[in-house]
Design a protein around this motif. Structure first.
Motif, PDB file in Angstrom:
ATOM      1  N   ARG A 627       0.835  -1.207   0.000  1.00 27.68           N
ATOM      2  CA  ARG A 627       0.000   0.000   0.000  1.00 27.68           C
ATOM      3  C   ARG A 627       0.871   1.258   0.000  1.00 27.68           C
ATOM      4  O   ARG A 627       0.566   2.235  -0.700  1.00 27.68           O
ATOM      5  N   LEU A 628       1.930   1.240   0.803  1.00 32.26           N
ATOM      6  CA  LEU A 628       2.822   2.401   0.831  1.00 32.26           C
ATOM      7  C   LEU A 628       3.499   2.616  -0.521  1.00 32.26           C
ATOM      8  O   LEU A 628       3.672   3.759  -0.961  1.00 32.26           O
ATOM      9  N   LEU A 629       3.869   1.525  -1.193  1.00 35.15           N
ATOM     10  CA  LEU A 629       4.431   1.657  -2.531  1.00 35.15           C
ATOM     11  C   LEU A 629       3.411   2.234  -3.506  1.00 35.15           C
ATOM     12  O   LEU A 629       3.731   3.077  -4.345  1.00 35.15           O
ATOM     13  N   PHE A 630       2.169   1.795  -3.390  1.00 29.13           N
ATOM     14  CA  PHE A 630       1.122   2.297  -4.268  1.00 29.13           C
ATOM     15  C   PHE A 630       0.897   3.792  -4.035  1.00 29.13           C
ATOM     16  O   PHE A 630       0.686   4.558  -4.987  1.00 29.13           O
ATOM     17  N   ILE A 631       0.961   4.231  -2.779  1.00 27.98           N
ATOM     18  CA  ILE A 631       0.797   5.649  -2.479  1.00 27.98           C
ATOM     19  C   ILE A 631       1.948   6.454  -3.084  1.00 27.98           C
ATOM     20  O   ILE A 631       1.740   7.560  -3.607  1.00 27.98           O
TER      21      ILE A 631
END
Length: 890
Positions: A627-631
Motif C-alpha cells: 500500500r505504501l508503494l502504491f501511495i
C-alpha cells in the motif's frame, strides 16, 4: 549566506559605531540609548528585502508591458529616487528612510567583497570556454591595452577639461573606474535576438577581463591618491617601477591563486560524486560559492593580488575542466543565475540610492550645479568617441587574429560598452573610504563629485545605450531574423503543431477522453482547426509504431472524425479496401494466432524479469508495504498531471490531492486499508458544515445566494468537483497500470497482497466515479474537453522549451509563440461557454461510423500489423491482470 552578509554587515557596523561612541561619552543612560540604537540598526534588513520585492514588481512590469527598458537601468532610477527622498526628507520614523541611511555609508572593502565575487564568478562560469580560448588574444587587447589607453585619455579629460582641479592621481583613478564595462544590460538582449556567438564572446570576454584590469589599475592609482590625504596607514607613494611590479603581482598572482583554488574546487567536486544524492548536489553548489568568495578574500586581502582576476580564473578552470564533475549542472546554473540577479538588483539600486543622495546634497549645498550636469553629458559623449578611436586603432589587428570580427560587430561592441556594477562599486568604495578616513573636506568633496560623475555616466549608458541597443543590433543585421531564419521558425511552428496532434492521439487512447468535444477543442486550440484526416492518420500510425504491442490501445476517434472532412485520398482508399477485403479476411485468423503468441511471450518475459528482481530482494512485501508503494506511485501520478498541465490552474485541488496521500500514508502505516478518496473530500467537510449552519439564518442564506450568483460559485464548485474526480480517477488508473507492470507474476503471497491493494484502489476509483453520475453528461464532457485542451496546449509549450534548450530557437523567437499559447490557455481556464461554434449533436455519432473508424485504424497501420488493432489480450492472459479490465471502462 550572501543575503545574510548583506543584511548583517551594515547593522553590525552601525551598532559597533554607536556602542563605541556611547562608551567614550560616558552617557549615564548608555543602556537605554544602546537599546534604542539596536532597534534602529535592525532597519538595515529592510533595504535589501524591500529592494528585492521592488525588483520582482519591476521585472513583472517590464517583461509583460515595457520590453524596451533594461531591468538594471530601471532599478538604478528607482534607487536614485529613493536616495533623493532619503536626503531631502528628514523623517526618523520612516523605516525605509532609516534603512537607506544605514546602507549609504557601507564600508568599501565590505561592498567589494559582498558583490564582486558572485558577479565575477557567474560571468566567468557562463562563458563559452572554447570560443573564449580562441578569442583570448582579442579579449586581452580589448582589456589591458585599451583599458590603459582609456584610463589615460579619461584622466586627461578630467585634468584639462574639468574645472575641478583634481590631482593627477585622482584623475587616473577616475579613468580606471570608467574603464570597467558591464555587459549585463546587453547580454540578455543578445541572447534574445540570437546575436552571433563571436559578438557575445567578445563583449562578455572584454567586460570580464577589463574588470580585472580596471581594478588592478584602480588599486595602484587609488593608493597614490590616498597617500595625498596624509592619513596615517592609508595609501602609498607608488613609483613607476613599483607600479609595474605591483601590476604584475596583482595580475599574474591573481591568476596563480585562481588556478590554486580552481584545482582545489575540482578535487572537491570530484569527491562529491553521488549524483543521485540531492543533498550532496546542493553541497556541491554551496562549495562553488564558498570557493568563489574565499578565493577572492584570500587573493585580495591576504596575498595582495587581484581578487577579481583570481575569481575569474577559478570560474574558467571549473567551466573548462569541471563540467563532468558537477552532478546537477542545472541546479548550479539556476543558483548562480539567481545569485547574479539578487546581487545586481541590490547593487544597482544601492548605486542609485547613493548617487541620488549625492546629487540631492550637491544641489542643496551648491556643490553639484547645472554646470556639472553639462560636464557629465560632455563626458558621456567623449567616452564614446574615445571607444571609437580605440577600437578603430586595433581593428586591423583584431580582424586578423582569434575569431576575427567585422565592422558591424565592432560598432555594436563600441556602443555596448555600458558602465555598471563594477564601476559603481569602485566609485562608491572610493568615496566612502575618503569620507570615513576623516581627510580634508576638499578631498571628500572631490571624491563625491567623482562618484556623481561615474553614477551619471552609468545612468546615461544604462538608459540610452541599453534602450537603443535592441534597434541598433537589428539595424546592423546582427540578429537571426533573416528570410532563411523565418523559414526555419515556420518549420518549427509546423513541427510543434504536429507534436500537439501526437499528444492528442495519445490522450485519445485513454478512456477518460472518450467523450471529448472536438468542437470545443477546435475553438480553444486554433492550431487544430485545420486538422486533416491525413495528419491524424499519420499521428495514429506513428503512435502505433512507437508503442509496444502489449501496451497499444487504439485511440477513440468516434467524436473526432465527423469534424474532419473526407479527402479524395480517403475515397480512393475506401474503394481499394472493397477489392482487398477477401484477402484480408483469409489472413486475419492466422495473424491473430501469431499476435496472441507474441503477446504471451512478451508477458512471460516481463513476468520473469519482475520475479527475478523481487526474488533477489529477500522476503515478499506485506500488504502494508505494498500500500505504501502504491501511495508513492500515486504521488508520482499527481506530479505527472501537474507537469502535463492538467492541474496547472488548480492550486487548491493540487494541494488537497497531495494532502490526501499524506493522510492516507499515515493511516496505512497504522494498519488501515487504502482510503485516500475519503481524505480528498475531507477538506470540504468544514466548509459544507458552515454552509449548512449559515443557511438556517435567512439573512445569511440570502447573503450566500447573492454571493453565489455574483461570483458564479455554483459553476466553480461543480467544475472543481468534476475535476477532482477526474484527476483522482486518472491517478489511480495510472498507478494501477504501473503497479501491474512492476509486480505481476511474482510468488503467490506477494501477488495476493498486490491484489488486495488493487481491489482497494478499485473501490476508491468507484467512489470518485459515483460523483460524476450526479452531473449531466454535458457538464462532464465540458470539463473533460477543457482538460484535454490544457494538456495539448502545454505539450506545445514543452516542445518549444526543448527547442530553446537545444539551441534551435532563441528566447525572443520562442517568447512570441509561448505568449500566444498562454493566451489560449487563459481562455481555456476562464471559459464559461455552454456551447461552442460548430458543435455537432451527440446523435450524429451513430453506429454507422464504426466501420469508418475501423477502416481508419487499418489505414493508419502497415498491412502485416493492421489486424492487431482489433485484438486484445486473450482471456486466459487477462485473468493475470487483477483489476485491469475495470480501468478500461469509461
Amino acid at each position: 549566506m550572501l543575503c545574510f552578509m548583506l543584511f548583517w554587515l551594515p547593522t553590525a557596523q552601525a551598532a559597533e559605531d554607536t556602542h563605541n561612541s556611547s562608551i567614550i561619552t560616558g552617557d549615564p543612560h548608555f543602556e537605554e540609548a544602546e537599546e534604542e540604537e539596536h532597534i534602529e540598526s535592525a532597519y538595515a534588513v529592510l533595504f535589501p528585502s524591500f529592494t528585492l520585492t521592488l525588483g520582482v514588481c519591476v521585472f513583472l512590469l517590464l517583461s509583460r508591458y515595457i520590453h524596451a527598458l533594461p531591468y538594471t537601468a530601471v532599478m538604478f532610477i528607482l534607487g536614485t529616487i529613493m536616495g533623493i527622498g532619503a536626503e531631502l526628507i528628514d523623517n526618523t520614523k520612516d523605516h525605509i528612510n532609516e534603512s537607506i541611511r544605514l546602507w549609504i555609508p557601507i564600508d568599501s572593502e565590505v561592498l567589494l567583497l559582498v558583490f564582486l565575487p558572485g558577479l565575477i564568478f557567474k560571468d566567468s562560469f557562463g562563458l563559452n570556454v572554447h570560443l573564449f580560448r580562441m578569442a583570448t588574444t582579442q579579449c586581452l587587447i580589448f582589456a589591458f591595452p585599451l583599458v590603459l589607453a582609456g584610463t589615460a585619455l579619461t584622466a586627461l579629460i578630467a585634468k584639462y577639461i574639468f574645472p575641478y582641479d583634481w590631482s593627477l592621481d585622482l584623475c587616473f583613478t577616475f579613468g580606471s573606474i570608467l574603464a570597467a564595462t558591464d555587459p549585463v544590460a546587453v547580454a540578455a538582449l543578445m541572447e534574445q535576438v540570437g546575436a552571433p556567438p563571436r559578438l557575445k564572446i567578445h563583449i562578455s570576454g572584454e567586460a570580464l577581463l577589463n574588470d580585472g584590469a580596471a581594478i588592478v589599475f584602480f588599486s595602484i592609482f587609488s593608493k597614490r591618491f590616498y597617500y595625498l590625504l596624509n592619513v596615517e596607514g592609508l595609501g602609498e607613494d607608488v613609483g613607476w617601477a613599483t607600479g609595474i611590479a605591483l601590476f604584475f603581482q596583482k595580475s599574474l598572482g591573481g591568476v596563480a591563486i585562481g588556478l590554486f583554488f580552481g584545482l582545489g574546487l575540482l578535487l572537491f567536486l570530484r569527491l562529491l560524486n553521488r549524483r543521485f544524492n540531492r543533498e550532496e548536489n546542493v553541497v556541491e553548489v554551496m562549495g562553488t560559492a564558498a570557493i568563489a568568495y574565499t578565493g577572492y578574500y584570500v587573493s585580495d586581502f591576504v596575498w595582495a593580488t587581484s581578487g577579481v582576476i583570481s575569481t575569474m580564473t577559478t570560474g574558467l578552470v571549473v567551466k573548462f575542466l569541471g563540467r563532468a564533475f558537477i552532478n546537477d549542472l542545472k541546479l548550479l546554473d539556476d543558483f548562480w543565475t539567481l545569485m547574479e540577479h539578487i546581487l545586481n538588483t541590490v547593487l544597482f539600486t544601492l548605486g542609485g540610492v547613493v548617487w541620488g543622495a549625492v546629487i540631492a546634497r550637491g544641489e542643496r549645498d551648491g556643490v553639484f550645479t547645472a554646470k556639472d550636469w553639462g560636464y557629465m553629458l560632455l563626458l558621456y559623449v567623449l567616452l564614446h568617441l574615445m571607444r571609437v578611436l580605440q577600437f578603430l586603432a586595433v581593428y586591423p589587428v583584431t580582424k586578423r587574429i582569434g575569431l576575427s570580427t567585422n565592422m558591424a560587430e565592432t560598432a555594436f561592441q563600441v556602443f555596448g560598452g555600458l558602465r555598471g556594477a563594477v564601476g559603481i562599486a569602485l566609485a562608491l568604495a572610493l568615496d566612502n573610504r575618503v569620507n570615513a578616513a576623516g581627510a580634508d573636506p576638499i578631498f571628500a568633496e572631490q571624491t563625491t563629485t567623482l562618484f556623481a560623475m561615474v553614477g551619471g555616466v552609468a545612468f546615461l549608458t544604462l538608459v540610452i545605450n541599453g534602450v537603443l541597443a535592441a534597434p541598433l543590433i537589428r539595424y546592423l543585421g546582427l540578429t537571426q531574423s533573416t528570410e532563411a531564419r523565418e523559414k526555419i521558425i515556420n518549420a518549427y511552428e509546423t513541427r510543434y503543431k504536429l507534436a500537439m496532434i501526437d499528444e492528442m492521439v495519445r490522450l485519445l487512447t485513454q478512456p477518460r477522453f472518450i467523450m471529448v468535444n472536438f468542437a470545443l477543442v477546435k475553438h480553444h486550440v486554433p492550431l487544430l482547426r485545420d486538422l486533416t484526416r491525413q495528419q491524424l492518420r499519420d499521428a495514429v500510425e506513428k503512435y502505433r509504431e512507437t508503442t509496444p504491442a502489449e501496451d497499444y490501445k487504439p485511440p477513440f476517434l468516434k467524436r473526432i472524425l465527423p469534424y474532419l472532412p473526407e479527402d479524395a485520398e480517403e475515397k480512393l482508399y475506401q474503394q481499394k479496401r472493397i477489392l482487398d477485403q477477401t484477402e484480408d479476411v483469409l489472413d486475419t485468423e492466422a495473424y491473430a494466432r501469431k499476435l496472441r503468441h507474441d503477446q504471451r511471450t512478451k508477458l512471460r518475459r516481463r513476468r520473469r524479469q519482475s520475479s527475478m528482481r523481487f526474488m533477489m530482494s529477500g522476503e515478499p512485501l506485506t500488504a502494508m508495504e505494498m500500500r505504501l508503494l502504491f501511495i508513492s506511485i500515486m504521488k508520482a501520478a499527481y506530479d505527472q498531471q501537474v507537469n502535463d498541465g492538467e492541474l496547472a490552474d488548480q492550486e487548491f485541488l493540487t494541494v488537497s490531492l497531495h494532502q490526501s496521500l499524506d493522510f492516507a500514508e499515515d493511516a496505512v502505516s497504522k494498519g488501515q486499508p487504502l482510503q485516500d478518496w475519503d481524505y480528498v473530500t475531507f477538506v470540504d467537510g468544514p466548509v459544507q458544515s458552515a454552509y449548512k449552519h449559515a443557511k438556517k439564518s435567512s439573512l445569511m442564506k440570502k447573503f450566500f445566494e447573492t454571493a453565489s450568483s455574483g461570483l458564479n460559485l455554483k459553476h466553480k464548485v461543480k467544475t472543481l468537483d468534476i475535476e477532482r474526480s477526474l484527476a483522482f480517477m486518472e491517478a489511480h488508473r495510472w498507478a494501477a497500470d504501473y503497479f501491474l507492470k512492476e509486480f505481476q507474476g511474482v510468488d503467490k503471497e506477494l501477488a495476493e497482497a498486490g491484489k488486495y491493494v488493487l481491489m482497494e484502489s478499485q473501490i476508491q476509483w468507484k467512489k470518485a466515479a459515483a460523483v460524476l453520475e450526479k452531473y449531466d453528461e454535458k457538464d462532464v464532457t465540458d470539463v473533460v474537453s477543457h482538460k484535454f485542451c490544457s494538456i495539448v496546449l502545454n505539450s506545445a509549450v514543452k516542445y518549444i522549451e526543448k527547442l530553446v534548450e537545444v539551441g534551435l530557437m532563441n528566447e525572443s523567437e520562442a517568447e512570441h509563440h509561448v505568449e500566444e499559447i498562454e493566451h489560449y490557455l487563459k481562455d481555456v481556464h476562464t471559459c464559461r461557454n455552454f456551447d461552442h461554434p460548430g458543435e455537432l449533436p451527440v446523435a450524429s455519432y451513430n453506429d454507422q461510423q464504426e466501420q469508418e473508424i475501423s477502416q481508419f485504424h487499418l489505414r493508419a497501420t502497415p498491412k502485416r500489423s493492421q489486424h492487431s488493432t482489433s485484438h486484445s489480450i486473450p482471456e486466459e492472459e487477462e485473468e493475470a491482470h487483477p483489476g485491469s479490465s475495470f480501468f478500461l471502462a469509461s
